[in-house]
Design an enzyme around this catalytic site. Structure first.
Site, mmCIF file in Angstrom:
data_model
loop_
_atom_site.group_PDB
_atom_site.id
_atom_site.type_symbol
_atom_site.label_atom_id
_atom_site.label_comp_id
_atom_site.label_asym_id
_atom_site.label_seq_id
_atom_site.Cartn_x
_atom_site.Cartn_y
_atom_site.Cartn_z
ATOM 1 N N SER B 150 -82.563 132.217 7.538
ATOM 2 C CA SER B 150 -83.879 132.523 7.724
ATOM 3 C C SER B 150 -84.805 131.718 7.329
ATOM 4 O O SER B 150 -84.998 131.259 8.517
ATOM 5 C CB SER B 150 -84.051 133.426 5.574
ATOM 6 O OG SER B 150 -84.904 134.405 6.069
ATOM 7 N N ASP B 226 -80.988 144.473 8.135
ATOM 8 C CA ASP B 226 -81.212 143.269 7.673
ATOM 9 C C ASP B 226 -83.007 144.225 7.443
ATOM 10 O O ASP B 226 -83.812 144.340 8.677
ATOM 11 C CB ASP B 226 -81.139 142.027 8.524
ATOM 12 C CG ASP B 226 -82.141 141.133 7.758
ATOM 13 O OD1 ASP B 226 -83.240 141.021 7.010
ATOM 14 O OD2 ASP B 226 -81.762 139.900 7.737
ATOM 15 N N HIS B 259 -80.251 141.164 4.749
ATOM 16 C CA HIS B 259 -80.302 139.770 4.366
ATOM 17 C C HIS B 259 -79.503 138.637 3.388
ATOM 18 O O HIS B 259 -80.284 138.183 3.379
ATOM 19 C CB HIS B 259 -82.044 139.806 4.167
ATOM 20 C CG HIS B 259 -82.411 138.206 5.006
ATOM 21 N ND1 HIS B 259 -82.589 138.372 5.841
ATOM 22 C CD2 HIS B 259 -83.155 137.621 3.762
ATOM 23 C CE1 HIS B 259 -83.321 137.122 5.850
ATOM 24 N NE2 HIS B 259 -84.352 136.774 4.989
#
Lengths: 284, 284
Positions: B150, B226, B259
């Site tokens: 991320s 995600d 995620h």
């Protein structure tokens, strides 16, 4: 039953469910790992994992790395919370400010003493209510194995011995093996079962070994750098009891390993393989 | 330098160290996994892992299951915290109440704007100070690879491209690839680098690709379930930029994955193998 988390994981799915437990009289959460085989529609045997003091259903599913092994062997893994809960204080579930009594410290038994007896019935929950739920709502067979850590290792060993024939295999990491003889167990048993020690032996693995109705082999891993080894865990008591009773025990002492999930993650693959072998051999 | 945690793990040792960072002007913590080979006295190459928003040095080392793969391939794994810190509020490290700015959200760049510029210098920390420390205090070679998740995926991609020759390989999970074009990046870059967008391109992977001095192959894994995919991550922008520049990219889209660290744990083994192969081929 409500699904409150779901995550793709190693080709399968890690979920967390919440349901109203009739046994415990409160909402309960548990983790469910569904391996790829289960997502393809196959019914899979189930490994139940019992966590230690202070844990919830989250610790094992986030830190142990069990999913890769469960995926490989086609096992469902169920990880319940460690006690009844009452986060809003509206259900009358007793608690204690200490980390080793009350919520987060159910010790996998049915309490007989006030104020605990009304809700602290983790043995009935883990052995009866939870499997009935799992075998109804998920593609699970009635083949069950049991493992756990610390207080949950105590739970795994005692529940397997108290319910002969119910589990295909049992193992433990860093278990409390003789709760009647160590501070964690003495405190919890005095509160949950009362000061009369005659009631304690029925929930003490070392005491149960002598009279075990089933000689289910025990696999126990213990770290030698575990801070609780000499005071709370004392695996040598299990070793002596198994030797005296002729009960099969594989006790592995690991130099340098401590009480943490780093230890569990280091050997969980071997435990899953051990359970998978027993589960595959188990007739339905 | 003070060792504040150490745990045996998969035959090696997971440690956490704290040191006074001269670059950041505060104490910093980082995780160090030492594989069995390092404990035997061999010097090992190093994989640096950069975590995402809100993370500390703990998330990756407890949840990703990286240790088994690092043990197998003989890699040291370094996982720093994600920003300067000031838990007691005595060091003058700026902060913001939002989760996506300030402490826990360093974005792996050296801020130029007040009040951030004094302490928020994560690029210099990760690229210079930390490797110098690691290569002095641990049995590490100067072979380095870089990965992250991320915000940390953004860090891995941009730092590898901004420092050609410094890393043997780079990969990312669910990276922010075009911070100049998405809300997380726009907010952070406006604060740290100022409203003049001409300064942003130098810290934006998609913008950097066109002028990359080194065609280091990129390995990027992205979950299709995600929640941040369409608004913050937008891997199609990286794909287009790589195609236009002829930059080698392996972009893998995984149906159903989100995620979380369950996604990272599902594919970290393949990333470690990718880095190990590049590191082994790297001349010292």
């Amino acid at each position: 039953m409500e699904r409150i988390e779901h995550h793709a994981s190693l080709g399968g799915r890690q979920e967390v469910w919440q349901h109203a437990s009739t046994t415990l009289g409160c909402p309960m959460r548990f983790g469910v790992y569904l391996p790829p085989a289960a997502l393809r529609g196959e019914r899979c045997p189930v490994l139940y994992w019992l966590s230690g003091l202070t844990c919830t259903e989250q610790n094992f599913i986030t830190k142990a790395g069990v999913q890769q092994h469960a995926a490989q062997h086609g096992l469902i893994v169920i990880a319940p919370d460690t006690s009844p809960r009452d986060p809003d204080g509206t259900l009358g579930v007793a608690n204690d400010p200490a980390y080793d009594l009350g919520q987060g410290a159910g010790f996998y038994l049915d309490a007989t003493q006030s104020p605990w007896a009304a809700h602290f019935r983790m043995e009935s929950y883990v052995v009866q209510e939870l499997p009935a739920l799992v075998e109804t709502h998920f593609p699970a067979t009635a083949q069950r194995s049991l493992s756990g850590h610390s207080m949950g290792g105590h739970g795994a060993l005692t529940l397997a011995m108290r319910h002969p024939g119910r589990y295909a295999s049992v193992s433990a990491f860093s278990p409390i093996v003789a709760p009647s003889q160590v501070p964690w167990g003495q405190k919890a048993f005095a509160a949950y079962l009362g000061e009369d020690r005659s009631a304690w032996a029925a929930h003490d693995a070392v005491a149960l070994i002598a009279h075990a109705a089933e000689r289910l082999p025990l696999l126990v891993d213990q770290g030698e750098a575990d801070d609780f080894l000499a005071t709370q865990l004392r695996p040598e008591l299990l070793q002596a009891a198994c030797a005296a009773a002729g009960h099969p025990l594989t006790l592995r002492l690991h130099p340098g390993y401590d009480h943490s999930y780093y230890f569990i993650a280091s050997f969980i693959g071997e435990h899953v393989a051990w359970h998978a072998q027993a589960l595959r051999a188990r007739l339905l």
